[in-house]
Design an enzyme around this catalytic site. Structure first.
Site, PDB file in Angstrom:
ATOM      1  CG  PHE A 117      -1.917   0.922   1.178  1.00 23.07           C
ATOM      2  CD1 PHE A 117      -3.212   0.834   0.329  1.00 23.07           C
ATOM      3  CD2 PHE A 117      -1.869   2.261   1.954  1.00 23.07           C
ATOM      4  CE1 PHE A 117      -4.113   2.018   0.270  1.00 23.07           C
ATOM      5  CE2 PHE A 117      -2.991   3.106   1.873  1.00 23.07           C
ATOM      6  CZ  PHE A 117      -3.945   3.068   0.987  1.00 23.07           C
ATOM      7  CE1 TYR A 219      -9.995   2.634   6.420  1.00 31.65           C
ATOM      8  CE2 TYR A 219      -8.967   3.425   8.374  1.00 31.65           C
ATOM      9  CZ  TYR A 219      -8.741   3.328   7.148  1.00 31.65           C
ATOM     10  OH  TYR A 219      -7.737   3.411   6.251  1.00 31.65           O
ATOM     11  CE  LYS A 220      -8.331  -0.933   4.893  1.00 27.86           C
ATOM     12  NZ  LYS A 220      -8.857  -0.078   3.906  1.00 27.86           N
ATOM     13  NE  ARG A 368     -10.144  -2.556  -2.820  1.00 27.83           N
ATOM     14  CZ  ARG A 368      -9.144  -2.018  -2.148  1.00 27.83           C
ATOM     15  NH1 ARG A 368      -8.077  -2.104  -1.811  1.00 27.83           N
ATOM     16  NH2 ARG A 368      -9.733  -0.870  -1.415  1.00 27.83           N
TER      17      ARG A 368
END
Length: 394
Positions: A117, A219-220, A368
């Site tokens: 990332f 938060y995912k 995605r």
């Protein structure tokens, strides 16, 4: 036959979305999170004001860390703390690790991969410039991910730290964390895992891996909400020997002493710096309630079913339209999302969003599909992939 179908009713209903396929970017809010926030604002913030710190707020970074450790990380208590963002915590842990390695053994290189990332790569580039370190890049396939052999070839007697993602943000590749950790440690290096795309979706076993360090967001798949605080894991054996670089009053051994000089707190609390984001921790509590009730193994079982179903639809409907799959076929090598590729998918994503179908676009050409097992239904996947088929055909 959805084993977790009843869990969908625990989430706030979506008004204008017919298929939410981006749970690996921002998870949906729980009804219980809304209720907890209302109670917190009324009873704890308004009701207790500053007294809330001595009631319990001061302990939240560690108590929530212990809950995440037990429910999702395979870690014993006292090794996880909730604070800051993933970027800030990754910086703290990476700096602490390389500083120790330089002091104790003179090691001055960091191993990382080209498709990690962006924030992870940027932070490490900054640390290398800051501390005059050498970066050793592993060239990874964006449609796959990092392997043990690649790490073994990159680690040498100058390696201080290896920084990798457990689940690759682009392809969903699930790294063999236990073997990679052992490989790097055998070469004398420490390993820092980014768990942002695996925590709450894929079982993690930090203690049994013999892991050194880890960070991740909430938060995912943990549904903590936009900007929810991250977590840091520091194995108990390392805590006495690592000193993070951002010295703030909340990481002090006695925050209210207010005296001269910095004396770090003992244990993982030393990773704190400033005032913890208490309000932002409230939704996370509701999500952990649900994860503890269901269990991470049940979540993983449905995750494999969801991604397998999405791949079946992609093969049947999208492959004839020139769409390729840029994710592992073997579920044992795949996290909770898949990536589909075609050159025009940026504009296709815009049209899908207009129809209430919400996947995620990743440059240069990937859609995605992030499937959150607690909130995503199989019918939702069917609806979303059918819309993608229609837009890809137009």
């Amino acid at each position: 036959m959805d084993p977790l179908g009843a869990m969908r009713d625990r989430f706030v209903e979506l008004d204008d979305v017919v298929a939410y396929l981006d749970g690996n970017s921002v998870g949906r809010p729980l009804r219980a999170a809304v209720e907890r926030m209302e109670r917190f604002l009324r009873d704890q913030w308004a009701g207790r004001l500053i007294r809330g710190w001595t009631d319990e707020w001061m302990r939240w970074p560690e108590s929530l860390g212990d809950r995440i450790a037990a429910a999702a990380l395979g870690a014993a208590a006292g090794q996880v703390v909730v604070a800051d963002s993933t970027s800030v915590l990754l910086y703290k842990l990476a700096r602490a690790a390389v500083d120790r390695a330089a002091t104790e053994g003179g090691r001055r290189s960091i191993v990382l991969d080209t498709d990690n990332f962006p924030t992870d790569r940027y932070l490490l580039e900054g640390i290398a410039a800051e501390r005059d370190l050498r970066l050793v890049w592993i060239d990874t396939d964006p449609a796959a991910g990092i392997t043990v052999d690649q790490v073994a070839a990159a680690v040498d007697d100058d390696t201080a730290l290896v920084v990798l993602s457990h689940v690759a943000y682009r392809s969903g590749w699930l790294a063999d964390a236990a073997a990679i950790t052992a490989c790097a440690q055998a070469g004398g290096a420490m390993v820092l895992w980014d768990l942002s795309h695996s925590v709450g979706s894929v079982p993690v076993h930090l203690d049994s891996w013999g892991a050194d360090l880890a960070v991740g967001c909430t938060y995912k798949y943990l549904n903590g909400g936009p900007g929810a605080p991250a977590f840091a894991y520091v194995a108990a054996r390392h805590q006495p020997r690592l000193r993070q670089p951002v010295w703030g009053w909340m990481g002090h051994g006695d925050p209210f002493e207010m005296g001269p000089g910095y004396r770090p707190a003992t244990g993982v609390r030393s990773m704190l710096s400033g005032t913890p984001p208490i309000v932002a921790m409230v939704p996370l509590q509701a999500s952990l309630d649900l994860l503890e009730e269901v269990g991470i193994e049940a979540v993983r079982a449905k995750s494999v079913q969801l991604t397998t179903f999405a791949l079946e639809l992609a093969d049947a409907w999208l492959s004839p339209l020139g769409v390729s799959v840029a994710s592992p076929r073997d579920p044992g090598l795949r996290g909770g999302h898949i990536t589909l590729r075609r050159t025009d998918f940026r504009s296709v994503t815009d049209r899908l969003w207009a129809r209430g179908v919400v996947p995620d676009f990743r440059a240069p050409d990937g859609i995605r599909v992030g499937l959150a097992p607690l909130s995503t239904s199989f019918a939702e996947v069917l609806t979303g992939l059918a819309a993608l088929r229609d837009e890809a055909s137009s």
